[in-house]
Design an enzyme around this catalytic site. Structure first.
Site, short mmCIF file in Angstrom:
data_model
loop_
_atom_site.label_atom_id
_atom_site.label_comp_id
_atom_site.label_asym_id
_atom_site.label_seq_id
_atom_site.Cartn_x
_atom_site.Cartn_y
_atom_site.Cartn_z
N ARG A 1 -5.20 -1.82 9.19
CA ARG A 1 -5.14 -3.27 9.01
C ARG A 1 -5.36 -3.95 10.36
NH1 ARG A 1 -0.28 -6.51 6.01
NH2 ARG A 1 0.66 -6.11 8.03
N LYS B 1 -24.54 15.78 24.69
CA LYS B 1 -25.45 15.59 23.56
C LYS B 1 -24.83 14.89 22.36
CE LYS B 1 -28.77 17.79 25.67
NZ LYS B 1 -29.97 17.07 26.17
N ARG C 1 -17.18 16.15 14.38
CA ARG C 1 -17.63 16.62 15.69
C ARG C 1 -18.52 17.86 15.55
NH1 ARG C 1 -16.30 15.38 20.70
NH2 ARG C 1 -14.44 14.20 20.14
N THR D 1 4.42 2.65 5.61
CA THR D 1 3.03 2.21 5.74
C THR D 1 2.33 3.12 6.74
OG1 THR D 1 1.57 0.46 6.58
CG2 THR D 1 3.81 0.48 7.42
N ILE D 2 1.06 3.44 6.47
CA ILE D 2 0.32 4.29 7.41
C ILE D 2 -0.06 3.51 8.67
CG2 ILE D 2 -0.61 5.68 5.52
CD1 ILE D 2 -3.37 4.32 6.11
N ASP D 3 0.03 2.19 8.63
CA ASP D 3 -0.46 1.36 9.74
C ASP D 3 0.42 1.42 10.98
OD1 ASP D 3 -2.41 0.56 7.94
OD2 ASP D 3 -1.31 -1.24 7.33
N ASP E 1 4.91 -4.83 5.87
CA ASP E 1 5.24 -6.21 6.24
C ASP E 1 5.46 -7.10 5.03
OD1 ASP E 1 3.74 -9.10 6.87
OD2 ASP E 1 5.11 -8.46 8.45
N ARG F 1 19.30 10.70 -4.21
CA ARG F 1 20.28 11.79 -4.08
C ARG F 1 21.44 11.41 -3.15
NH1 ARG F 1 17.23 17.61 -4.95
NH2 ARG F 1 16.31 17.00 -6.94
N ASP G 1 2.72 -0.56 11.84
CA ASP G 1 2.72 -1.91 12.41
C ASP G 1 4.03 -2.66 12.17
OD1 ASP G 1 2.43 -2.18 9.68
OD2 ASP G 1 0.85 -3.68 9.78
N ALA H 1 -12.00 11.27 21.57
CA ALA H 1 -13.07 10.28 21.41
C ALA H 1 -13.52 9.73 22.75
CB ALA H 1 -12.59 9.15 20.51
N GLU I 1 -10.26 -0.76 11.80
CA GLU I 1 -10.82 -1.70 10.85
C GLU I 1 -10.49 -3.15 11.19
OE1 GLU I 1 -9.26 -1.10 6.93
OE2 GLU I 1 -7.17 -1.28 7.55
N HIS J 1 -9.84 5.07 1.98
CA HIS J 1 -8.52 5.34 1.42
C HIS J 1 -8.15 6.81 1.38
CE1 HIS J 1 -8.91 1.14 0.25
NE2 HIS J 1 -7.61 1.15 0.06
N GLY K 1 0.82 -1.20 0.00
CA GLY K 1 0.00 0.00 0.00
C GLY K 1 0.85 1.26 0.00
N ARG L 1 0.55 -5.35 -5.99
CA ARG L 1 0.69 -6.65 -5.35
C ARG L 1 1.23 -7.63 -6.38
NH1 ARG L 1 -0.30 -4.91 -0.10
NH2 ARG L 1 -2.15 -3.59 -0.08
N ARG M 1 -24.67 7.71 13.73
CA ARG M 1 -24.24 7.70 12.34
C ARG M 1 -22.84 7.10 12.25
NH1 ARG M 1 -28.80 8.55 12.04
NH2 ARG M 1 -29.95 10.15 10.88
#
Length: 319
Positions: free
Chosen positions: A171, A214, A154, A125-127, A103, A25, A129, A186, A222, A249, A11, A72, A243
């Site tokens: 992931r 309220k 919010r 990776t944004i995860d 990974d 460079r 992990d 949160a 995920e 993504h 990803g 992939r 909601r």
């Protein structure tokens, strides 16, 4: 060593371009030729390889995604595919490779090392992990994207007096959800690394409602499951209008933050240094703001974990 290659795999993540720029460079500064492999391991197998110059990586440090593209590749998981890849590297005279990814990308780098080809892994990776580093390239940018979305949600939650469930990526890791939940205020954070009970979440929401609150924000990683299903359960058990927003993504794109640009530049340059030193089968990372490197075999055996103190703090602050 006179020629090295660089590829991005898995990803995409914001900051990959900054890492590519640093590899190119840094290598040219030390008199090396650099070749970009386009399309990840798939492009490596098919020979989608092009020499990169200083100008090839101009004006990319601020761009999200990856100029080398990514894909992939099931064929690369086979020994035959790995041998094809090495044949292409030999064909171009490439003597070392920098792999930027997560990974799965690391496992590919591990296989190349086992076949005797010097490879260095850079965590992109944004995860967040990947063991062996406090942060991965792209994590900070994705986190800020999530925070921006939470702040906007919010506003609507406040205006309509609703409960909002926000599903974030990551992931099987809860780092994005945990940091986003803590910095976004949160009321509950649901992550794979910590068991949760719907009764506790419902109880917290009801307590807040009774004291006049309220609106509420629930962050769901995920890796736990569907935010939509969790949202349905919350509304059924609290009778509060609920909601669900699945960010998807949008979290992987966008211009990288300054933190990710600096991190990517440092890690990309360090990978080149390791190849020049004759190192192979290593991964680079940052720990306590110091550059480090580890054996890739050891890193792939370490199970990812979260900061339990941070998770405990998030619960204490969301009373």
């Amino acid at each position: 060593m006179k020629k090295i290659g660089v590829l991005t795999s898995g990803g995409d993540s914001p900051g990959m371009n900054a890492a590519i720029r640093a590899v190119v460079r840094k290598a040219i500064f030390h008199g090396l030729e650099v070749y970009g492999i386009y399309g990840g391991y798939s492009g490596l197998i098919t020979g989608e390889i092009k020499k990169l110059e200083i100008g090839s990586v101009g004006d990319i440090i601020h761009r999200g995604g990856t100029m080398l593209h990514t894909a992939r590749c099931e064929e690369f998981k086979t020994e035959a595919g790995q041998k094809k890849a090495i044949e292409q590297l030999n064909k171009f005279g490439i003597e070392g490779l920098v792999v930027i990814g997560g990974d799965g990308s690391y496992r590919g780098a591990q296989k190349l090392t086992e076949h005797g080809f010097p490879t260095i892994g850079v965590p992109g990776t944004i995860d967040n992990d990947i063991p062996g580093t406090d942060f991965t390239i792209g994590f900070d940018t994705a986190l800020n994207t999530i925070i921006d979305a939470i702040d906007k949600i919010r506003d609507t939650a406040t205006s309509h007096e609703r409960t909002y469930v926000v599903e974030v990526m990551g992931r099987d890791a809860g780092d994005l959800a945990l940091c986003a939940g803590l910095s976004g205020g949160a009321e509950s954070i649901i992550i794979p690394e910590a068991p949760y009970e719907m009764e506790q979440i419902v109880s917290r929401l009801k307590r807040g409602h009774q004291r006049g609150k309220k609106h509420s924000i629930i962050i769901v990683a995920e890796g736990v499951g569907s935010g939509i299903e969790i949202g349905k359960k919350i509304q059924e058990e609290t009778s509060l209008e609920t909601r669900v927003t699945v960010l998807g993504h949008i979290q992987r794109g966008g211009s990288p933050t300054a933190a990710d640009r600096v991190l990517a530049s440092r890690l990309g340059a360090k990978a080149v240094e390791l190849l020049l030193e004759g190192q192979a089968g290593r991964t680079v990372g940052i720990e306590n703001n110091k550059l480090v490197h580890h054996d890739i075999n050891e890193i792939l055996q370490v199970k990812h974990s979260i900061d339990n103190e941070m998770y405990k703090l998030s619960q204490e602050l969301s009373i």
